[in-house]
Design a protein around this motif. Sequence first.
Motif, PDB file in Angstrom:
ATOM      1  N   ARG A  57     113.908  23.518 137.816  1.00  0.00           N
ATOM      2  CA  ARG A  57     113.912  24.972 137.615  1.00  0.00           C
ATOM      3  C   ARG A  57     112.544  25.539 138.003  1.00  0.00           C
ATOM      4  NH1 ARG A  57     117.372  22.436 134.433  1.00  0.00           N
ATOM      5  NH2 ARG A  57     115.897  21.859 132.827  1.00  0.00           N
ATOM      6  N   ASP A  58     111.793  26.186 137.089  1.00  0.00           N
ATOM      7  CA  ASP A  58     110.520  26.778 137.511  1.00  0.00           C
ATOM      8  C   ASP A  58     109.327  25.866 137.225  1.00  0.00           C
ATOM      9  OD1 ASP A  58     110.939  27.002 134.847  1.00  0.00           O
ATOM     10  OD2 ASP A  58     110.159  29.034 134.647  1.00  0.00           O
ATOM     11  N   LYS A  59     109.590  24.622 136.842  1.00  0.00           N
ATOM     12  CA  LYS A  59     108.482  23.725 136.477  1.00  0.00           C
ATOM     13  C   LYS A  59     108.300  22.624 137.523  1.00  0.00           C
ATOM     14  CE  LYS A  59     109.639  24.078 131.562  1.00  0.00           C
ATOM     15  NZ  LYS A  59     111.093  24.012 131.416  1.00  0.00           N
ATOM     16  N   GLN A  60     107.062  22.123 137.611  1.00  0.00           N
ATOM     17  CA  GLN A  60     106.801  20.938 138.427  1.00  0.00           C
ATOM     18  C   GLN A  60     106.496  19.790 137.494  1.00  0.00           C
ATOM     19  OE1 GLN A  60     103.854  21.367 141.470  1.00  0.00           O
ATOM     20  NE2 GLN A  60     104.776  23.233 142.254  1.00  0.00           N
ATOM     21  N   LEU A  61     107.409  18.843 137.410  1.00  0.00           N
ATOM     22  CA  LEU A  61     107.267  17.760 136.444  1.00  0.00           C
ATOM     23  C   LEU A  61     106.826  16.480 137.143  1.00  0.00           C
ATOM     24  CD1 LEU A  61     110.485  18.396 134.310  1.00  0.00           C
ATOM     25  CD2 LEU A  61     108.169  19.278 133.936  1.00  0.00           C
ATOM     26  N   LYS A  62     105.857  15.818 136.500  1.00  0.00           N
ATOM     27  CA  LYS A  62     105.277  14.615 137.092  1.00  0.00           C
ATOM     28  C   LYS A  62     106.260  13.446 137.035  1.00  0.00           C
ATOM     29  CE  LYS A  62     100.894  13.712 136.080  1.00  0.00           C
ATOM     30  NZ  LYS A  62      99.776  13.172 135.279  1.00  0.00           N
ATOM     31  N   ALA A  63     106.274  12.656 138.122  1.00  0.00           N
ATOM     32  CA  ALA A  63     107.100  11.443 138.186  1.00  0.00           C
ATOM     33  C   ALA A  63     106.305  10.396 138.952  1.00  0.00           C
ATOM     34  CB  ALA A  63     108.414  11.726 138.895  1.00  0.00           C
ATOM     35  N   VAL A  64     106.719   9.145 138.877  1.00  0.00           N
ATOM     36  CA  VAL A  64     105.995   8.091 139.578  1.00  0.00           C
ATOM     37  C   VAL A  64     106.995   7.209 140.334  1.00  0.00           C
ATOM     38  CG1 VAL A  64     105.936   6.616 137.517  1.00  0.00           C
ATOM     39  CG2 VAL A  64     104.237   6.284 139.315  1.00  0.00           C
ATOM     40  N   VAL A  65     106.648   6.934 141.601  1.00  0.00           N
ATOM     41  CA  VAL A  65     107.509   6.090 142.436  1.00  0.00           C
ATOM     42  C   VAL A  65     107.552   4.681 141.838  1.00  0.00           C
ATOM     43  CG1 VAL A  65     107.807   5.072 144.740  1.00  0.00           C
ATOM     44  CG2 VAL A  65     107.050   7.463 144.493  1.00  0.00           C
ATOM     45  N   THR A  66     108.760   4.139 141.724  1.00  0.00           N
ATOM     46  CA  THR A  66     108.990   2.899 140.988  1.00  0.00           C
ATOM     47  C   THR A  66     109.787   1.929 141.839  1.00  0.00           C
ATOM     48  OG1 THR A  66     109.139   4.262 139.000  1.00  0.00           O
ATOM     49  CG2 THR A  66     109.914   2.011 138.800  1.00  0.00           C
ATOM     50  N   LYS A  67     109.426   0.659 141.760  1.00  0.00           N
ATOM     51  CA  LYS A  67     110.184  -0.375 142.483  1.00  0.00           C
ATOM     52  C   LYS A  67     111.610  -0.450 141.958  1.00  0.00           C
ATOM     53  CE  LYS A  67     107.054  -3.868 144.333  1.00  0.00           C
ATOM     54  NZ  LYS A  67     105.722  -3.630 143.708  1.00  0.00           N
ATOM     55  N   LEU A  68     112.550  -0.718 142.872  1.00  0.00           N
ATOM     56  CA  LEU A  68     113.948  -0.899 142.485  1.00  0.00           C
ATOM     57  C   LEU A  68     114.258  -2.387 142.383  1.00  0.00           C
ATOM     58  CD1 LEU A  68     115.484   1.814 144.822  1.00  0.00           C
ATOM     59  CD2 LEU A  68     115.127   1.969 142.357  1.00  0.00           C
ATOM     60  N   PRO A  69     115.189  -2.798 141.534  1.00  0.00           N
ATOM     61  CA  PRO A  69     115.952  -1.975 140.604  1.00  0.00           C
ATOM     62  C   PRO A  69     115.108  -1.519 139.409  1.00  0.00           C
ATOM     63  CG  PRO A  69     116.506  -4.291 140.283  1.00  0.00           C
ATOM     64  CD  PRO A  69     115.576  -4.232 141.454  1.00  0.00           C
ATOM     65  N   PHE A  70     115.586  -0.480 138.713  1.00  0.00           N
ATOM     66  CA  PHE A  70     114.871   0.015 137.541  1.00  0.00           C
ATOM     67  C   PHE A  70     114.939  -0.979 136.394  1.00  0.00           C
ATOM     68  CE2 PHE A  70     116.033   4.011 139.700  1.00  0.00           C
ATOM     69  CZ  PHE A  70     114.786   4.598 139.783  1.00  0.00           C
ATOM     70  N   ILE A  71     116.020  -1.759 136.364  1.00  0.00           N
ATOM     71  CA  ILE A  71     116.140  -2.768 135.307  1.00  0.00           C
ATOM     72  C   ILE A  71     116.393  -4.121 135.948  1.00  0.00           C
ATOM     73  CG2 ILE A  71     117.077  -1.113 133.638  1.00  0.00           C
ATOM     74  CD1 ILE A  71     119.780  -2.736 134.126  1.00  0.00           C
ATOM     75  N   LYS A  72     116.029  -5.173 135.225  1.00  0.00           N
ATOM     76  CA  LYS A  72     116.317  -6.526 135.700  1.00  0.00           C
ATOM     77  C   LYS A  72     117.778  -6.830 135.423  1.00  0.00           C
ATOM     78  CE  LYS A  72     112.080  -8.013 136.839  1.00  0.00           C
ATOM     79  NZ  LYS A  72     111.839  -6.719 137.517  1.00  0.00           N
ATOM     80  N   ALA A  73     118.504  -7.223 136.475  1.00  0.00           N
ATOM     81  CA  ALA A  73     119.936  -7.497 136.282  1.00  0.00           C
ATOM     82  C   ALA A  73     120.115  -8.827 135.559  1.00  0.00           C
ATOM     83  CB  ALA A  73     120.631  -7.532 137.620  1.00  0.00           C
TER      84      ALA A  73
END
Lengths: 394, 126
Positions: free
Chosen positions: A378-394
């Motif tokens: 929406r009207d905000k800029q929210l911080k995020a960080v690039v993350t290796k995939l997968p997000f979880i260990k299968a």
Amino acid sequence: MIDETKSKRVAWVQFFFISNGLSLFSPTILNKILMKNTPFTDIHIGLGAKMAPFAGYNMPISYKGINEEHHQVRNAVGVFDVSHMGEFILKGENALDLIQRVTSNDASKLIDGQAQYSCMPNDKGGIVDDLLVYKKSDTEYLLVVNASNIEKDWNWIQSHNTKSVPMTNISDDTALLAIQGPKATEALQSLTSVDLKSIPYYHFAESEFAGCPNIIISATGYTGAGGFELYIPNRHAVAVWNKIFASGAAQNIAPIGLAARDTLRLEMGFCLYGNDINDTTNPIEAGLGWITKFTKDFVGRSFAENIKTQGASKTLVGFKMVDKGIPRHDYEIVDGNGKNIGIVTSGTQSPTLGEAIGLGYVAAAHAKSDSEIFIKVRDKQLKAVVTKLPFIKA
Amino acid sequence: MKFPAGLKYTKEHEWIKVDGAQATIGITDFAQKELGDIVFIDIDTLGKEVHAGSVFGTIEAVKTVSDLYMPITGTILEMNDTLEAEPESVNGDPYGSGWLVICTVKDPSELEGLMSADEYKAMVGH
């Protein structure tokens, strides 16, 4: 095949619902007029599932709640009706040639009883569809495609079918159940004489199952939780469903809707056609280099090869939100100065991690792990960080 | 599904409960069921006057996001801070511990344009 008028109407209805995706209203009336059912539709409704149109089918979105269903699959076992998926049979001595021409992975490496994840690039640098290729024998292959692309894929493959490979669309006669989760083997073993744990990942057996002949038992799935997919002729579908639920009662087997299927695949970083990949995204940019084999020729090869040599200008990456907010499809990605660097293609709150996660295309300079990016929510800029995939260990 | 009689309802699926010069606002039982598991409530209008029909915040479920609309014109006085740690209260108790905001009632006549429990129930087909 679906006749063209109907498919156009369905496409319009899909567009209508997608463009009104924020509406709380359920589209009951149009639904009844236009939607196709699977052999399990009445069962889903009887179980009280929340139903919604998906790719022209009336599909169960959830039964008890996304989070509960998600954990059920990660921790135990659940059953998805994915009968909307499309299935084509290709036969004869030229079947492999045709598959090699239209797909990016190397199907000549398959042995009988093996399957591979693959991609159909188009001739403009994009992707017609992603799919599974099953080798039943040297002269018989099964292609499994996305429901929303059945007609497009059929026409695409036919347009390259210069040697008249016999093709059959068995989509309307084939039910598909995905039984996924760490307890899937335990839940199903009593229904077949095939030793389920002896089927390696991405292999399959064709055998009697739950008293029905010729069921494809495939050690595949799109959840990262392990388990099987069963290809069942429609006439046996309900009987097989009932036997699975009786057999899996000890494991508390439960039906799972498509909403949890989406959160499960997203935790694994798996692409969803229409969200993360489409007619304009290249397989290399989408991180599908591992199924793009330059050891053979295929439609669209030159685009993929150029991007591979010159380096992709944008790349599909996973990211986790640092600031509080949920990324969604089509949200803009910007750098610290607010300059556009990409777009979100999928996003959700990960039920396993309890964190907001997403996939999106970012400019190459921002694609490294731990890069700080910002999502415009929406009207905000929210911080995020690039993350290796997968997000979880299968 | 519950539709308490003492509340007023909007076609965007909010409820409002007036108590003198103030009112409490939340989303309906129908709305929480449609949204599914709610994970985050984003309200950035605290202390501001928001017009009837305007957006006062958004509600994020796992699968989707939906805007929250003011049933009447009023100033947002308070938001339900417990929802930050327990957003699932909106699913579990939408008319109780899952309330969203408390606001002033600028013009009580606006309440007349809202639906009764029976009217709302009929609208959502229950």
